[in-house]
Design an enzyme around this catalytic site. Structure first.
Site, PDB file in Angstrom:
ATOM      1  N   PHE A  15       0.816  -1.216   0.000  1.00  0.00           N
ATOM      2  CA  PHE A  15       0.000   0.000   0.000  1.00  0.00           C
ATOM      3  C   PHE A  15       0.855   1.273   0.000  1.00  0.00           C
ATOM      4  O   PHE A  15       0.416   2.327  -0.437  1.00  0.00           O
ATOM      5  CB  PHE A  15      -0.885   0.039   1.256  1.00  0.00           C
ATOM      6  CG  PHE A  15      -2.001  -0.973   1.258  1.00  0.00           C
ATOM      7  CD1 PHE A  15      -3.054  -0.867   0.362  1.00  0.00           C
ATOM      8  CD2 PHE A  15      -2.026  -2.011   2.176  1.00  0.00           C
ATOM      9  CE1 PHE A  15      -4.107  -1.773   0.368  1.00  0.00           C
ATOM     10  CE2 PHE A  15      -3.070  -2.922   2.200  1.00  0.00           C
ATOM     11  CZ  PHE A  15      -4.114  -2.809   1.292  1.00  0.00           C
ATOM     12  N   SER A  69      -2.173  -6.388  -7.384  1.00  0.00           N
ATOM     13  CA  SER A  69      -2.182  -5.254  -6.450  1.00  0.00           C
ATOM     14  C   SER A  69      -2.660  -5.742  -5.088  1.00  0.00           C
ATOM     15  O   SER A  69      -3.175  -6.854  -4.963  1.00  0.00           O
ATOM     16  CB  SER A  69      -3.134  -4.172  -6.952  1.00  0.00           C
ATOM     17  OG  SER A  69      -4.479  -4.542  -6.703  1.00  0.00           O
ATOM     18  N   ASP A  70      -2.520  -4.940  -4.070  1.00  0.00           N
ATOM     19  CA  ASP A  70      -3.224  -5.234  -2.824  1.00  0.00           C
ATOM     20  C   ASP A  70      -4.647  -4.681  -2.956  1.00  0.00           C
ATOM     21  O   ASP A  70      -4.991  -4.037  -3.955  1.00  0.00           O
ATOM     22  CB  ASP A  70      -2.488  -4.659  -1.607  1.00  0.00           C
ATOM     23  CG  ASP A  70      -2.880  -5.401  -0.328  1.00  0.00           C
ATOM     24  OD1 ASP A  70      -3.886  -6.142  -0.352  1.00  0.00           O
ATOM     25  OD2 ASP A  70      -2.196  -5.249   0.699  1.00  0.00           O
ATOM     26  N   TYR A  71      -5.433  -4.931  -1.964  1.00  0.00           N
ATOM     27  CA  TYR A  71      -6.860  -4.611  -1.978  1.00  0.00           C
ATOM     28  C   TYR A  71      -7.077  -3.114  -2.248  1.00  0.00           C
ATOM     29  O   TYR A  71      -6.783  -2.285  -1.388  1.00  0.00           O
ATOM     30  CB  TYR A  71      -7.414  -4.988  -0.606  1.00  0.00           C
ATOM     31  CG  TYR A  71      -8.883  -5.289  -0.533  1.00  0.00           C
ATOM     32  CD1 TYR A  71      -9.328  -6.605  -0.392  1.00  0.00           C
ATOM     33  CD2 TYR A  71      -9.825  -4.281  -0.566  1.00  0.00           C
ATOM     34  CE1 TYR A  71     -10.670  -6.890  -0.295  1.00  0.00           C
ATOM     35  CE2 TYR A  71     -11.169  -4.558  -0.473  1.00  0.00           C
ATOM     36  CZ  TYR A  71     -11.583  -5.866  -0.338  1.00  0.00           C
ATOM     37  OH  TYR A  71     -12.920  -6.147  -0.235  1.00  0.00           O
ATOM     38  N   THR A  72      -7.553  -2.785  -3.418  1.00  0.00           N
ATOM     39  CA  THR A  72      -7.773  -1.397  -3.873  1.00  0.00           C
ATOM     40  C   THR A  72      -6.515  -0.514  -3.851  1.00  0.00           C
ATOM     41  O   THR A  72      -6.619   0.708  -3.833  1.00  0.00           O
ATOM     42  CB  THR A  72      -8.902  -0.659  -3.091  1.00  0.00           C
ATOM     43  OG1 THR A  72      -8.532  -0.547  -1.715  1.00  0.00           O
ATOM     44  CG2 THR A  72     -10.235  -1.359  -3.215  1.00  0.00           C
TER      45      THR A  72
END
Ligand code: BGC
Length: 756
Positions: free
Chosen positions: A247, A278-281
């Site tokens: 993030f 990607s990571d979450y969003t």
């Protein structure tokens, strides 16, 4: 010279060979529309799983049919997954199977101790086996892609996610990363019991400012290369199939849009050939970081080298426009899609999209007696004996016990953080461990206190369910019950510490002490004059300065997993002699953070221990520089002595290995395991070195009285570091080697000269 040329040619051809296109994938790509290619880059969760952010797509079925989804996570079970897979196989135009992902961080249903605990075993075979079992169970339930291992170096115990990794050290962290990748992926990704692994979170996520989750990171490349990047690279070297971005920003550009990180470093320098998710969003969040609207950040991510967008749908919704406007190219989209299809191919999904959907497997493979036995052994092996006052441990069966503490029988807190696939109701508490392992022991149980009386902390820790339940009775009544039990017993075993969600994602704390309600309980128990054993649960190094100074024994057990009780009781009664060693330093107080073993030297070193205070040196007025408990620390029920350290040669030519050995003897009365550690000091070099760095460890078992010579081989690479030009070099000059029981043990010192 000829050899060199040959080597270059061989490595060149092997790179070429590794990059050979897969005909089936190329044929499929040739039939795909741009929209279908973009669809493969879209990873969604239908909900019902652990959703850690705000976005949960609501029309997943329609999107799968339309070819707009490449993978799903957050669903489990052959039947449910077959339904989803059928939408893709039978109802989308090209019938491309879906990835089915999950976060299986420390076991699937058979939950093992927290990763920080598993790392404390320093037992790479054990760690690999836990990952193997996790993969077997998860694939039995239809899952083919794991978002693990998390290998972020963490030197700030305020950061809740320190629980999810191997701790502070890049050498140990690299070994753990590779063991986990091997465990999940095995030697054949196409086997029914193996799955894709994901190394995360590239990069530097553990260095978030102030230990605040999702906060910014700013770090020199020297520090990155030497301290923070090695575990990710080790996972790549072990063949990890995917990489998840972090993030945070890296040198001012969020990891998810950082081309230097995702292309120049990961692919060009490290040779990574899998796909990046990607990571979450985390793509969308680049807008919050200030990098533009969703279209801009999505294009930035693709251009940087991102292949798959986790739930944010920025790729799905904006790449068509970006393509039209010339902000991304079709080739970039095809490349990302190819990487995803290649991974599906390697999983064998094209051959048989239902290969992980055998309805007979869950009952056969999940939570089996063997898997539970491994979880029990792992809970024992993760335990670290921090103090053994008057050799109170191991306990005798005849001893009457007061089993006290709000965590002694708290099923909801045994699995620990990031165990979304585990079942709380399957967990065996310490109390049930007493019942099953030592049924003849007489004990009285009382909680004695709430985990915390701080209602805000309790509420914040209860987002996934009731981890902290505040008893309706007054704290005084609870305490009195415990003291009555303690007075009637011979020994008090107090199970105390953190609720599981005091750590983990978005689980940072500024106060890392045992909560006040329990500190009060501990003090009162000690005042009874009975011997007190603290069984301490946490997902991070705690500040236990006060408790360590009390006349108590302390066994650190982390959150021990589904077999918490039996595993911990095995240690308490000596069925297993503890051999865990800390993999992150325990500070004296939060003010010391960061405190870790490989700190750099200073031009003004503090005087050695015991010397009077000195002004104008690198120190504190009110506390020593050293941590309360150093990296590598851990006791046993036996004792080990080291003797006769030897080095093969005190002159080492560049490119040669260095052999070092030491005699280790079990000088106690019981068999035990020791973790023999080797630290290297580079005395003179062009870039300021850390004081010492871990460069070897061996876990050995010795029967009472047994001696063994333990040998270490330092490879030429072990003497290298990244210099100012970021070249990986060894510089001639003096080196010192320390073999010892923890990072501060300087009793056994050897030295050698590296000569050109
Ligand atoms: C975490 C990741 C995890 C992902 C999917 C994120 O919030 O940072 O580690 O894999 O959620 O559950």
């Amino acid at each position: 010279m000829h050899y060199l040329l040959l080597a270059v040619l061989i490595s060149f051809t092997s790179v070429l060979a590794a990059q050979q296109p897969i005909p089936e994938v190329e044929a499929l790509l040739a039939r795909m529309t741009i929209a279908e290619k973009i669809g493969q880059l879209n990873l969604l969760t239908p909900g019902g799983g652990a959703t850690t952010g705000a976005v949960v797509s609501d029309d997943v079925e329609t999107k799968i049919r339309a070819g707009e989804v490449g993978g799903l996570f957050g669903l489990a079970g052959p039947d449910r997954i077959r339904t989803a897979q059928n939408f893709a196989i039978n109802e989308s135009r090209l019938g491309i199977p879906l990835f089915i992902g999950a976060d299986i961080i420390h076991g699937y249903k058979t939950t093992f101790p927290l990763p920080l605990g598993l790392a404390s075993s320093w037992d790479m075979q054990l760690i690999e086996r836990t990952a193997q079992v996790a993969a077997r169970e998860a694939t039995a339930d239809g899952i083919n892609w794991n978002f693990s291992p998390m290998v972020d170096i963490a030197r700030d115990p305020r950061w809740g996610r320190i629980a999810e990794g191997a701790g502070e050290d890049p050498y140990l962290g690299s070994a753990v990363a590779q063991a986990m990748v091997r465990g999940y992926q095995g030697s054949d990704l196409g086997a029914d019991t193996t799955m894709l692994a994901t190394v995360k979170h590239l990069a530097l996520y553990g260095a978030a400012e102030g230990g605040r989750d999702y906060a910014s990171v700013d770090m020199s490349r020297l520090k990155m290369y030497n301290q923070y990047l090695p575990p990710y690279q080790a996972a790549v070297d072990a063949g990890v199939a995917s990489v998840m971005t972090s993030f945070n920003d890296v040198e001012g550009i969020p990891a998810s849009g950082n081309k230097w990180l995702l292309t120049e470093l990961l692919r060009d320098a490290w040779g990574f050939e899998g796909f990046v998710v990607s990571d979450y969003t985390s793509i969308n969040e680049m807008s919050n970081h200030g990098l533009g609207d969703l279209q801009a950040v999505s294009a930035l991510a693709l251009d940087a080298g991102m292949d798959m967008d986790m739930v944010g749908e920025g790729f799905l919704t904006t790449l068509p426009a970006s393509l039209e406007e010339g902000k991304v190219t079709e080739e970039q989209i095809t490349t990302a899609c190819r990487r995803i299809l290649e991974a599906k191919y390697k999983l064998g999904l094209f051959e048989d999209p239902y290969r992980y959907l055998d309805t007979l497997r869950p009952a056969r493979d999940i939570l089996t007696a063997d898997n539970r036995a491994l979880a029990r052994a792992a809970a024992s092996r993760a335990s670290v004996l921090l103090k053994n006052e008057n050799a109170t441990l191991p306990l005798q069966q005849e001893t009457r016990i007061a089993l006290i503490g709000p965590l002694a029988d708290s099923q909801n807190n045994m699995l620990g953080t990031w165990a979304p696939t585990g079942e709380l109701t399957e967990a065996r508490t310490i109390r049930t461990g007493f019942d099953s392992v030592v049924p003849d022991v007489a004990y009285t149980y009382a909680a004695g206190a709430n985990i915390t009386d701080d209602t805000t902390l309790a509420k914040n820790a209860n987002v996934f369910g009731p981890r902290v339940v505040i008893d309706e009775r007054s704290p005084d009544v609870l305490l009195e019950e415990a003291l009555t039990a303690a007075r009637a017993a011979d020994v008090v075993v107090a199970v105390v510490g953190e609720a599981s969600e005091f750590t983990g994602e978005a689980g940072s704390r500024t106060d890392i002490q045992i909560p006040a309600s329990q500190k009060k309980l501990i003090r009162a128990l000690v005042e009874t004059g009975k011997p007190v054993v603290l069984v301490l649960m946490s997902g991070r190094p705690l500040d236990i300065s006060e408790e360590l100074a009390l006349p108590v024994s302390i066994l650190q057990v982390w959150h021990p997993g589904v077999e918490a009780g039996p595993g911990v009781v095995d240690v308490l009664y000596g069925n297993y002699n503890p051999a865990g060693h800390l993999t992150a330093s325990w500070p004296r107080n939060v003010g010391q953070i960061p405190v870790y073993h490989a700190m750099k030297r200073t031009g003004r070193p503090a005087p050695t221990k015991g010397a009077p205070f000195q002004k104008f040196v690198s120190n504190y007025l009110d506390a020593p520089n050293t941590p309360l408990l150093p990296f590598g620390y851990g006791l046993s029920y036996t004792t080990f002595t080291y003797s006769n350290p030897q080095i093969e040669s005190e002159q080492v030519a560049a490119g040669d290995s260095v052999r070092i050995s030491i005699e280790v003897t079990n000088t106690g009365d019981v068999p035990g395991e020791d973790v023999v550690q080797l630290y290297l000091r580079d005395v003179v070099r062009s870039v300021t070195p850390p004081d010492k760095t871990l460069k070897g460890f061996q876990k050995i078992g010795l029967t009472a009285g047994e001696s063994r010579r333990v040998e270490f081989v330092l490879s030429p690479d072990d003497l290298k570091f990244y210099n100012s030009a970021l070249d990986f070099v060894a510089e001639p000059g003096a080196f010192e080697v320390f073999v010892g029981e923890d990072a501060h043990d300087e009793r056994y010192r050897l030295s050698f000269q590296l000569v050109e």
